[in-house]
Scaffold this motif. Structure first.
Motif, PDB file in Angstrom:
ATOM      1  N   GLU A  60       9.793  -6.321   1.829  1.00 38.65           N
ATOM      2  CA  GLU A  60      10.190  -5.020   2.360  1.00 38.65           C
ATOM      3  C   GLU A  60      11.673  -4.741   2.117  1.00 38.65           C
ATOM      4  OE1 GLU A  60       8.119  -4.253   6.486  1.00 38.65           O
ATOM      5  OE2 GLU A  60       8.161  -6.372   6.025  1.00 38.65           O
ATOM      6  N   HIS A  96       9.095  -3.603  -4.005  1.00 38.94           N
ATOM      7  CA  HIS A  96       8.421  -3.702  -2.712  1.00 38.94           C
ATOM      8  C   HIS A  96       6.929  -3.439  -2.898  1.00 38.94           C
ATOM      9  CE1 HIS A  96       9.040   0.657  -2.966  1.00 38.94           C
ATOM     10  NE2 HIS A  96       7.964   0.737  -2.237  1.00 38.94           N
ATOM     11  N   ASP A  97       6.546  -3.163  -4.140  1.00 43.64           N
ATOM     12  CA  ASP A  97       5.181  -2.760  -4.430  1.00 43.64           C
ATOM     13  C   ASP A  97       4.411  -3.918  -5.055  1.00 43.64           C
ATOM     14  OD1 ASP A  97       2.863  -1.557  -5.170  1.00 43.64           O
ATOM     15  OD2 ASP A  97       3.815   0.223  -6.024  1.00 43.64           O
ATOM     16  N   SER A 121       1.415  -4.290  -5.556  1.00 46.38           N
ATOM     17  CA  SER A 121       0.249  -3.953  -6.371  1.00 46.38           C
ATOM     18  C   SER A 121       0.578  -3.823  -7.860  1.00 46.38           C
ATOM     19  CB  SER A 121      -0.416  -2.677  -5.862  1.00 46.38           C
ATOM     20  OG  SER A 121       0.432  -1.579  -6.063  1.00 46.38           O
ATOM     21  N   LEU A 179      -0.466  -7.577   1.168  1.00 47.69           N
ATOM     22  CA  LEU A 179      -1.532  -7.234   0.236  1.00 47.69           C
ATOM     23  C   LEU A 179      -2.511  -6.245   0.849  1.00 47.69           C
ATOM     24  CD1 LEU A 179      -2.569 -10.507  -1.571  1.00 47.69           C
ATOM     25  CD2 LEU A 179      -2.072  -8.319  -2.633  1.00 47.69           C
ATOM     26  N   PHE A 217      -2.258  -2.176   0.910  1.00 51.91           N
ATOM     27  CA  PHE A 217      -2.549  -1.283  -0.223  1.00 51.91           C
ATOM     28  C   PHE A 217      -4.010  -0.855  -0.222  1.00 51.91           C
ATOM     29  CE2 PHE A 217       1.070  -3.631  -1.695  1.00 51.91           C
ATOM     30  CZ  PHE A 217       1.843  -2.627  -2.240  1.00 51.91           C
TER      31      PHE A 217
END
Lengths: 322, 334
Positions: free
Chosen positions: A41, A210-211, A213, A252, A255
């Motif tokens: 984060e 921070h993503d 995915s 995880l 998302f």
């Protein structure tokens, strides 16, 4: 020998309110041609870790202890002059928000050439020629090196920034949220480009984001950071499919997955802790649904789950019912 | 769908901007450049419905949202609010419309006044519209709006400044300001794209709660197809000023027909390990909106484009109930 090895790095900031422990005992390794995703984060110390490698920390920040070994040479002990030779020649960076990273009143080609002249023995004319080659490498039209930044779209500017990062044939490129401000389609284009370049040029890549995915298809390894510490690291399959830390799991599951059922993902309750007075014990315990007594008092040590897969949790894998 | 109340009805809406050109250009009467930001859109939004508008930057999503709220001049077409035309209404009616149709902006770091306390920011719409009688009422209504936006107990927030709040909390303050006048319709323009992943879902859940509790209608603008799928009833895919596909959210994700929607879907990041995924990354970017391609506007980036696509603009074809697509090829698949 590893390309990059960080051992027990501590980077603190001295501000009027106290000492911010932005990076607190972080260790990482990265090989040639390998890519590592550093995820967490806002405010967890990802960017500070990256800036420590290049020694680009602001005045308040300093490396308190630890080593950063680039091909075995410790960057922490180097003088400013020595590190200047490493910077951009061996380690370069792609910054967040390419829109603001370019000088608006200077031609893009000149900016890239300037970088080359500063760091390598080269004439300006040779450097401009190199800039044209770099443009071709990142799928930009070489003749557009004489354009100004305002003539480029966001995606094109980010390509130009990547070209600049590659200008001196670095061994390691650090991308700090390189796609965050971009559109989904442009993001996919840039990630493809980075993937291709890493393989073609056999360079190490650290992708800070921070993503989580976007890392599934671009990285070999992932390190999850929380409140200045790495809480879990491993290869992509370990992190996505066999994760042991509740924070990794929570991250995880925040998302949506369009290939599954339509359910609202869970939010992670609470906010990351203050890094001046981090909570005792496990730093994630105030937000952890599985927290037990020991988590409040004792800091969990890194445990090896399998080769290359480490986690720091007293209850490893509790969220999987183990 | 038919028996529900239509809150917003957009009919063949066009919004165009003229590009300012130099004196020399005007002197030699060069062709005027016109940006066709919204180029003929029809769309209905019903009570208690969330419609998502999905597309890349420059597709005209935000312009459409602003045009619906009468925040940008309309070139042609019309917007009906509860069956009544909004565009040429008198000032009093426009003011009433503004109370009932609100907007939430993308960046909560910029949309809140850094020098106003939260109570002043949230209560401002009440003051502007002279809806307050006493100071107690002002506080009471603000508390209700803040708590309705998930900031409870509201007393903890009333007298603080935006810099003391996190991004997610700021966005909740912005939402409190938009619901304080009890609106019927809200345009939410990328309300979570500036926020950390971990707080996004909280805001999305809040929007869903508001929709259900107050029977609100939303136009949710985003470039993220998976977010739109999570919260909306219908999804409209926009490309270069036009809607190219529209249908129920699940239908668009599981059974989309337009090559552009398919490409967007194939590049959505998913939280899984997926090497060698069949991604259709489109080359280049959205074309210049001053020179929209002839025929199908997607033909410059479509791998299936053939003769007809270069000459004739595709019209909407119904694939199933409420699912329409504007593509020559998708229609043929039927």
């Amino acid at each position: 020998m590893e390309l990059l090895q960080i051992n027990n790095l501590k980077t603190y900031f001295e501000i009027s309110a106290g000492t911010v422990k932005a990076v607190d005992d972080v260790s990482l390794t990265l090989n040639y041609g390998e890519s590592l995703g550093l995820v967490g984060e806002s405010g967890c110390g990802k960017t500070t870790t990256a800036l420590s490698i290049n020694n680009l920390l602001p005045d308040e920040g300093r490396i308190v202890s630890g080593e950063i070994l680039l091909e075995g040479k410790n960057l922490v002990e180097m003088s400013d002059r020595e590190i200047k030779k490493i910077r951009w020649n061996d380690v370069s960076m792609i910054f967040q928000g390419a829109m603001n990273a370019l000088n608006p009143v200077m031609k893009i080609g000149d900016q890239i050439a300037e970088t080359i002249v500063l760091h390598q023995k080269s004439s300006f004319r040779e450097a401009l020629k190199k800039a044209e080659e770099l443009f071709a490498l990142v799928d930009l039209e070489p003749k557009r090196i004489s354009n100004y930044p305002h003539e480029f779209s966001g995606g094109m500017k980010q390509r130009a920034m990547i070209a600049m990062a590659l200008a001196c044939n670095p061994k390691l490129v650090i991308g700090d949220e390189p796609t965050t401000a971009l559109d989904v389609m442009v993001q996919a284009q840039i990630l493809n480009l980075l993937y291709r370049l890493r393989q073609e040029l056999n360079m190490g890549l650290i992708l800070i984001t921070h993503d989580l995915s976007i890392l599934g298809e671009t990285c070999d390894k992932i390190a999850v950071m929380y409140a200045g510490k790495i809480v879990e690291s491993g290869d992509v399959e370990d992190i996505f499919n066999r994760n042991k830390h509740p924070y990794t799991h929570k991250l995880l599951s925040s998302f949506p997955n369009i290939h599954r059922e339509r359910i609202m993902p869970e939010a992670i309750e609470g906010i990351p802790p203050d890094l001046i007075n981090p909570p005792p014990g496990c730093r994630f315990h105030p937000r952890c649904p599985y927290c037990i007594e020991i988590c409040r008092s004792e800091e969990p040590a890194m445990t090896m789950e399998s080769k290359g897969h480490y986690y720091a949790c007293h209850l490893g894998g509790v969220h999987n019912g183990k | 769908m038919e028996n529900k109340n239509k809150i917003i009805s957009v009919k063949d809406l066009k919004v165009q901007f003229q590009i300012k050109q130099s004196f020399l250009h005007e002197l030699f009467a060069k062709k005027q450049k016109i940006v066709k930001a919204v180029d003929g859109i029809s769309l209905d939004i019903h009570q208690g419905e969330i419609v998502s508008l999905v597309g890349e930057s420059g597709s005209g999503k935000t312009t459409l949202g602003k045009a619906i709220l009468n925040l940008t001049p309309i070139t042609s077409g019309e917007v009906l609010f509860k069956g009544k035309k909004v565009e040429h209404t008198n000032k009093r009616e426009l003011k009433r419309f503004r109370q009932k149709a609100q907007m939430i902006f993308q960046d909560p770091y910029q949309s809140l006044d850094p020098k106003s306390m939260i109570i002043d920011t949230v209560a401002e719409p009440l003051e502007v519209n002279n809806l307050l009688k006493t100071a107690a009422e002002r506080k009471e209504k603000t508390v209700k709006a803040l708590e309705g936006s998930g900031l409870a107990p509201a007393e903890n927030y009333l007298y603080r400044y935006p810099y003391e709040l996190s991004g997610g909390q700021r966005q909740r303050v912005a939402i409190a300001g938009s619901i304080i006048l009890d609106p019927d319709f809200i345009v939410a323009d990328e309300p979570v794209s500036m926020l950390d992943v971990s707080v996004r879902t909280g805001i999305l859940k809040l929007l869903l709660e508001l929709k259900n509790a107050r029977n609100l209608a939303f136009l949710f603008i985003t470039h993220d197809l998976s977010l739109s799928w999570l919260i909306s009833d219908r999804i409209a895919i926009m490309y270069l000023g036009k809607i190219v596909e529209i249908g129920p959210a699940d239908e668009i994700i599981k059974n989309c027909r337009h090559p552009y929607t398919r490409a967007l879907l194939s590049i959505m990041p998913i939280p899984e390990v997926h090497r060698n995924r069949n991604r259709q990354v489109l080359k280049g970017e959205i074309p210049d909106p001053t020179e929209i391609p002839r025929g199908c506007r997607f033909n410059t980036r479509c791998e299936f484009a053939h003769d007809r696509c270069y000459n004739e603009e595709p019209q909407f074809t119904a694939i199933s109930d409420n699912h329409d697509v504007a593509c020559h090829l998708a229609a043929k698949e039927q």
